[in-house]
Structure formats: structure tokens, C-alpha cells
Design a protein around this motif. Structure first.
Motif, PDB file in Angstrom:
ATOM      1  N   ASP A 116     -40.054  -0.769  18.021  1.00 39.14           N
ATOM      2  CA  ASP A 116     -38.871  -0.398  17.236  1.00 39.14           C
ATOM      3  C   ASP A 116     -38.082  -1.646  16.830  1.00 39.14           C
ATOM      4  OD1 ASP A 116     -39.545   2.258  17.465  1.00 39.14           O
ATOM      5  OD2 ASP A 116     -38.060   2.713  19.025  1.00 39.14           O
ATOM      6  N   HIS A 117     -38.015  -2.616  17.729  1.00 40.55           N
ATOM      7  CA  HIS A 117     -37.305  -3.860  17.425  1.00 40.55           C
ATOM      8  C   HIS A 117     -37.978  -4.613  16.274  1.00 40.55           C
ATOM      9  CE1 HIS A 117     -35.499  -7.776  17.708  1.00 40.55           C
ATOM     10  NE2 HIS A 117     -36.624  -8.318  18.137  1.00 40.55           N
ATOM     11  N   VAL A 118     -39.288  -4.743  16.338  1.00 40.19           N
ATOM     12  CA  VAL A 118     -39.997  -5.478  15.289  1.00 40.19           C
ATOM     13  C   VAL A 118     -39.895  -4.745  13.958  1.00 40.19           C
ATOM     14  CG1 VAL A 118     -42.237  -6.359  14.529  1.00 40.19           C
ATOM     15  CG2 VAL A 118     -41.561  -6.578  16.923  1.00 40.19           C
ATOM     16  N   VAL A 119     -40.001  -3.420  13.992  1.00 43.11           N
ATOM     17  CA  VAL A 119     -39.892  -2.636  12.759  1.00 43.11           C
ATOM     18  C   VAL A 119     -38.504  -2.798  12.152  1.00 43.11           C
ATOM     19  CG1 VAL A 119     -39.842  -0.288  11.826  1.00 43.11           C
ATOM     20  CG2 VAL A 119     -41.703  -0.996  13.352  1.00 43.11           C
ATOM     21  N   ALA A 120     -37.469  -2.748  12.982  1.00 45.37           N
ATOM     22  CA  ALA A 120     -36.104  -2.909  12.479  1.00 45.37           C
ATOM     23  C   ALA A 120     -35.909  -4.297  11.873  1.00 45.37           C
ATOM     24  CB  ALA A 120     -35.098  -2.683  13.601  1.00 45.37           C
ATOM     25  N   ALA A 121     -36.451  -5.308  12.540  1.00 47.98           N
ATOM     26  CA  ALA A 121     -36.323  -6.667  12.040  1.00 47.98           C
ATOM     27  C   ALA A 121     -37.069  -6.842  10.722  1.00 47.98           C
ATOM     28  CB  ALA A 121     -36.852  -7.660  13.075  1.00 47.98           C
ATOM     29  N   ALA A 122     -38.268  -6.269  10.635  1.00 40.73           N
ATOM     30  CA  ALA A 122     -39.046  -6.365   9.398  1.00 40.73           C
ATOM     31  C   ALA A 122     -38.335  -5.658   8.250  1.00 40.73           C
ATOM     32  CB  ALA A 122     -40.433  -5.764   9.610  1.00 40.73           C
ATOM     33  N   THR A 123     -37.785  -4.498   8.540  1.00 42.04           N
ATOM     34  CA  THR A 123     -37.060  -3.749   7.505  1.00 42.04           C
ATOM     35  C   THR A 123     -35.879  -4.557   6.985  1.00 42.04           C
ATOM     36  OG1 THR A 123     -37.710  -1.641   8.491  1.00 42.04           O
ATOM     37  CG2 THR A 123     -35.801  -1.627   7.012  1.00 42.04           C
ATOM     38  N   ALA A 124     -35.134  -5.169   7.896  1.00 40.29           N
ATOM     39  CA  ALA A 124     -33.995  -5.987   7.492  1.00 40.29           C
ATOM     40  C   ALA A 124     -34.441  -7.167   6.636  1.00 40.29           C
ATOM     41  CB  ALA A 124     -33.249  -6.479   8.733  1.00 40.29           C
ATOM     42  N   ALA A 125     -35.529  -7.789   7.021  1.00 40.26           N
ATOM     43  CA  ALA A 125     -36.013  -8.945   6.265  1.00 40.26           C
ATOM     44  C   ALA A 125     -36.465  -8.552   4.873  1.00 40.26           C
ATOM     45  CB  ALA A 125     -37.164  -9.615   7.017  1.00 40.26           C
TER      46      ALA A 125
END
Length: 233
Positions: A210-219
Motif C-alpha cells: 500500500d505504501h509503494v502504491v501510494a507513493a507511485a500514485t503521488a509521483a
């Protein structure tokens, strides 16, 4: 002994115990990651030699390393150019991060000692304090330190080997948008560490994903790195 320059202060290259090429490499990589050398900027050997107060030989050797690491592209008749963190590059980075970080978190939940958990919680506290203080250079360093600590705690040496070079790029992406991303990232990290502390591999894996997905979405929803220098991780 030769002199290099960072900010307004002169620093001496040769005063450390690293080979001159390695000192130039560390400083060159830092300046790219911190945005002192912008994406798309041309970096000639002569210019870098002047910037660092060294001869061209260690600069040439350091450029070969950062080219292999993916920070610059060396073009015929142009020299080195700092690469651009465009959408395909960001997607590729996060695709690999998702695989490595979810595996590492699950293994860390199985293997973490009390001392390991205390170490992770101290990193969280330090990151929280740095975020409150607006020290985003430190936040970026702590972000990478936390992820690398989880990988180390996982006990899988292959994960450590594969992740070493990648986290220079993770640091780069995070630093570009740390002011916007840091408060969210810190809260997501708490969830990962809580799951590791509870010894729950499934929860740790899910929290890491979930953390990586959230970070990717933000980027990926931020303005392009080429236009705004603002991707976030």
C-alpha cells in the motif's frame, strides 16, 4: 590535496580516506540527487573538474559509474547529461520497489528482534521530528535509511545487493517532492513498522505494498519531472 566546493563552503577532496574517484563519485551523485545538477543539465568533464577542484581523470571515472547507475547519459559530442525522471522511468522504479519492499517487509516481520524494532521506531521518531522541522534533506535520508533497514532485517542478502543501487534513485525521487510527500509517507511507514513489530508477515506485506502504491500514485499525478522537478516517492 585538492579542494571541492559544496554550497558556500570549500571542502577538501583528499582529506578523507576514500580514493579520489570515489570522493568525486559521492559528491557528484549527491549533487544530482539533491537537485544541484538539474535533470537535463549538461555536465562536461571540464566543468565538473572545475566544480570539484580536481583533474579530469577522477571526474571521467566517476561519470562512468553514475552512467552505469542510471543518473546520467553520455552522449556523443555533448558529454554527460543528467537523465530525466519521466513517467516510464518512475513506473519502472516503483514496479521493482513493490516486489522488493513487500518481500523484505514480510521477511522482516518473521525475523525482526526487539532491537530491530527499536531501531525502526527510532528512525520513525527521527523522521517525524525532521518533517515537523521542515528538514527535508534529512527526511529523504531517513526515508531511505528506514527502507534499507527493513531490507537488512529481512536477512536476505540478495535483497540487500539488489536494492543498494536502486535506493540512490529512491532518494532522488523522494527528495524532489519531500515537502508534499513526507507527512503521508511517515504515517504509511508507521503501519509497516507496526506490522513488523507484531510479527505479522501478511500485514507487513500488505502495508508495504500500500505504501509503494501510494507513493507511485503521488509521483505519477505530479507535474512531470522534466517540467517541474517535482516527482514524489
Amino acid at each position: 590535496m585538492e579542494t571541492r566546493y559544496g554550497g558556500n563552503q570549500a571542502r577538501t577532496i583528499g582529506g578523507d580516506h576514500l580514493a579520489l574517484r570515489d570522493q568525486v563519485l559521492v559528491e557528484l551523485r549527491r549533487r544530482i540527487v539533491d537537485g544541484e545538477y538539474a535533470q537535463g543539465e549538461r555536465l562536461t568533464e571540464n566543468r565538473l573538474a572545475d566544480d570539484f577542484g580536481v583533474s579530469r581523470n577522477p571526474v571521467r571515472e566517476a561519470l562512468r559509474v553514475v552512467e552505469a547507475e542510471g543518473f546520467v547519459q553520455i552522449l556523443p559530442r555533448r558529454g554527460a547529461v543528467v537523465v530525466t525522471l519521466d513517467e516510464p522511468a518512475i513506473r519502472d522504479l516503483f514496479a521493482v520497489r513493490e516486489q522488493l519492499e513487500t518481500l523484505a517487509a514480510g521477511l522482516a516481520a518473521e525475523r525482526a528482534s526487539e532491537a530491530d524494532v527499536a531501531r525502526l521506531r527510532q528512525l520513525l521518531e527521527d523522521a517525524s521530528a525532521a518533517t515537523e522541522a521542515g528538514d527535508f534533506d534529512l527526511v529523504a535520508e531517513l526515508n531511505s535509511a528506514l527502507h534499507l533497514a527493513v531490507i537488512e532485517i529481512s536477512g536476505n542478502r540478495w535483497l540487500g545487493s539488489l536494492s543498494a543501487a536502486m535506493y540512490h534513485h529512491v532518494h532522488w525521487v523522494f527528495r524532489l517532492g519531500a515537502a508534499e510527500r513526507a507527512p503521508h509517507s511517515w504515517k504509511e511507514h508507521i503501519r509497516v513498522v507496526d506490522a513488523i513489530a507484531a510479527g505479522d508477515p501478511a500485514a507487513a506485506t500488505e502495508a508495504a505494498r500500500d505504501h509503494v502504491v501510494a507513493a507511485a500514485t503521488a509521483a505519477l499525478v505530479a507535474p512531470s519531472a522534466a517540467d517541474a522537478q517535482r516527482p514524489v516517492a
